[in-house]
Design an enzyme around this catalytic site. Structure first.
Site, PDB file in Angstrom:
ATOM      1  N   HIS A 118      -0.453  10.877  -1.987  1.00 42.09           N
ATOM      2  CA  HIS A 118      -2.095  10.630  -1.508  1.00 42.09           C
ATOM      3  C   HIS A 118      -2.671  11.881  -1.244  1.00 42.09           C
ATOM      4  CE1 HIS A 118      -5.043   9.549   1.568  1.00 42.09           C
ATOM      5  NE2 HIS A 118      -4.860   8.539   0.683  1.00 42.09           N
ATOM      6  N   GLU A 158       0.445  -0.553  -4.720  1.00 38.87           N
ATOM      7  CA  GLU A 158      -0.616   0.421  -5.147  1.00 38.87           C
ATOM      8  C   GLU A 158       0.049   1.679  -4.897  1.00 38.87           C
ATOM      9  OE1 GLU A 158      -3.954   3.017  -3.473  1.00 38.87           O
ATOM     10  OE2 GLU A 158      -2.021   2.549  -2.558  1.00 38.87           O
ATOM     11  N   ASP A 204       0.229  -2.300   4.399  1.00 39.50           N
ATOM     12  CA  ASP A 204       1.389  -1.371   4.471  1.00 39.50           C
ATOM     13  C   ASP A 204       2.667  -2.272   4.918  1.00 39.50           C
ATOM     14  OD1 ASP A 204      -0.140   1.020   4.352  1.00 39.50           O
ATOM     15  OD2 ASP A 204      -0.743   0.967   6.548  1.00 39.50           O
ATOM     16  N   LYS A 208      -6.662   9.526  -7.835  1.00 40.14           N
ATOM     17  CA  LYS A 208      -7.122  10.460  -6.650  1.00 40.14           C
ATOM     18  C   LYS A 208      -7.901  11.698  -7.456  1.00 40.14           C
ATOM     19  CE  LYS A 208      -6.222   8.489  -2.689  1.00 40.14           C
ATOM     20  NZ  LYS A 208      -7.422   8.027  -2.025  1.00 40.14           N
ATOM     21  N   GLU A 216      -3.841   4.186  -8.228  1.00 40.85           N
ATOM     22  CA  GLU A 216      -5.117   4.776  -7.765  1.00 40.85           C
ATOM     23  C   GLU A 216      -5.127   6.223  -8.367  1.00 40.85           C
ATOM     24  OE1 GLU A 216      -6.152   5.021  -3.654  1.00 40.85           O
ATOM     25  OE2 GLU A 216      -7.611   6.328  -4.019  1.00 40.85           O
ATOM     26  N   ASP A 252      -0.702   6.435  -5.411  1.00 37.29           N
ATOM     27  CA  ASP A 252      -1.907   7.282  -5.675  1.00 37.29           C
ATOM     28  C   ASP A 252      -1.268   8.241  -6.509  1.00 37.29           C
ATOM     29  OD1 ASP A 252      -3.747   6.230  -3.449  1.00 37.29           O
ATOM     30  OD2 ASP A 252      -2.031   6.841  -2.373  1.00 37.29           O
ATOM     31  N   HIS A 284       0.697  -1.243   0.170  1.00 37.15           N
ATOM     32  CA  HIS A 284       0.111  -0.005  -0.015  1.00 37.15           C
ATOM     33  C   HIS A 284       0.950   1.064  -0.060  1.00 37.15           C
ATOM     34  CE1 HIS A 284      -2.874   2.648   2.306  1.00 37.15           C
ATOM     35  NE2 HIS A 284      -3.320   2.529   1.016  1.00 37.15           N
ATOM     36  N   ARG A 285       0.536   2.157  -1.179  1.00 40.98           N
ATOM     37  CA  ARG A 285       1.517   3.448  -1.128  1.00 40.98           C
ATOM     38  C   ARG A 285       2.748   3.199  -1.331  1.00 40.98           C
ATOM     39  NH1 ARG A 285      -1.653   7.174   3.444  1.00 40.98           N
ATOM     40  NH2 ARG A 285      -3.993   6.526   2.918  1.00 40.98           N
TER      41      ARG A 285
HETATM   42  O1  G3P Z   1      -6.280   1.386  -2.966  1.00 39.47           O
HETATM   43  C1  G3P Z   1      -6.850   1.137  -1.725  1.00 39.47           C
HETATM   44  C2  G3P Z   1      -6.473   2.325  -0.756  1.00 39.47           C
HETATM   45  O2  G3P Z   1      -5.423   3.035  -0.970  1.00 39.47           O
HETATM   46  C3  G3P Z   1      -7.640   3.353  -0.944  1.00 39.47           C
HETATM   47  O3  G3P Z   1      -7.508   4.291   0.210  1.00 39.47           O
HETATM   48  O4  G3P Z   1      -6.960   6.624   1.269  1.00 39.47           O
HETATM   49  O5  G3P Z   1      -5.334   4.737   1.197  1.00 39.47           O
HETATM   50  O6  G3P Z   1      -5.762   5.923  -1.100  1.00 39.47           O
HETATM   51  P1  G3P Z   1      -6.119   5.410   0.432  1.00 39.47           P
HETATM   52 MG    MG Z   2      -4.671   4.470  -2.517  1.00 36.12          MG
END
Ligand code: G3P
Ligand code: MG
Length: 234
Positions: A47, A32, A229, A109, A107, A34, A5-6
């Site tokens: 993000h 993933e 994460d 945004k 993602e 953003d 994540h990120r």
């Molecule tokens: O892609 C899933 C997750 O990243 C969505 O929430 O706020 O972490 O971008 P956020």
């Molecule tokens: Mg995200």
């Protein structure tokens, strides 16, 4: 499958090339990240709507040009060893994924509706310029409008809808987007909902799960991909 994540947000400053490297070192095959547009219309990996939390700067991402964004330190807030890390461009992130043979869940945004069209246009242009292998790319968004635009401009790239809510007609409403996957907040997923998602043929992804002892529960429900994460712990 496991997705960082990120990048790998617990191991390195989020949405940085250092994070992508930590994901690789964890042995996973997906990240993933953003994407938003700078003031001068360059897709950049960050993000929040503003730069305060994850850099030493101030202001909205969309009000700063690439030069101003690149001058910021995007690493020191996380740990001193990451001082000098910068906000990557989408191009840099795509090239890193190519280099490390990683799949990218990008993602899109969308903090305001007017920003959607120019952002999707530039994202698709950038992916085309790099000649990124589309079988290693997944566009995701909380915005159905953004995904519809991806569908019309670049239908061959898979699309995933992200949600933190559920409704009885959600799956029916999403059908026109011809999605590959649904990405749901793990806290609102239960076995009945998981089954109804899988019955439609969609891949099921959950975010953001950081407790690896829960893997068995979610995989038993048919979850295909866990966004975390802490890819090293998974
Ligand atoms: O892609 C899933 C997750 O990243 C969505 O929430 O706020 O972490 O971008 P956020
Ligand atoms: Mg995200």
């Amino acid at each position: 499958m496991i997705t960082g994540h990120r990048g790998a947000a617990a191991l390195a400053p989020e949405n940085t090339l250092a994070g992508i490297k930590k994901a690789v070192a964890s042995g996973i095959k997906w990240i993933e990240i953003d994407v938003q547009l700078s003031a001068d219309n360059i897709p950049v990996i960050i993000h929040d709507r503003t730069v305060q939390r994850c850099t030493n700067g101030q202001g909205r991402v969309g009000d700063l040009n690439l030069g101003e964004l690149k001058a910021l330190d995007a690493g020191s807030w996380f740990a001193a060893e990451f001082a000098g890390e910068t906000i990557p461009t989408l191009e840099e992130a795509l090239l890193a994924c190519q280099k490390y043979d990683l799949n990218m869940n990008l993602e899109i945004k969308t903090y305001c509706e007017e920003a959607v069209k120019p952002l999707v246009d530039k994202v698709i242009e950038t992916v085309g310029t790099i000649n990124f292998p589309i079988e290693k790319l997944l566009f995701s968004s909380f915005s159905a409008i953004a995904l519809a635009q991806c569908q019309s401009l670049y239908p061959d790239v898979r699309r995933g809808f992200i949600t933190e809510t559920k409704s009885a007609d959600m799956l029916e409403e999403l059908k026109p987007l011809a999605l590959y996957s649904l990405h749901i907040d793990h806290r609102i997923l239960d076995e009945v909902l998981a089954t109804s998602i899988k019955d439609t043929g969609l891949k099921l992804m959950i975010w953001t799960l950081n407790d690896p002892t829960k893997i068995d529960k979610y995989t038993a429900w048919g979850v295909d991909n866990i966004i975390t994460d802490k890819p090293n712990a998974f």
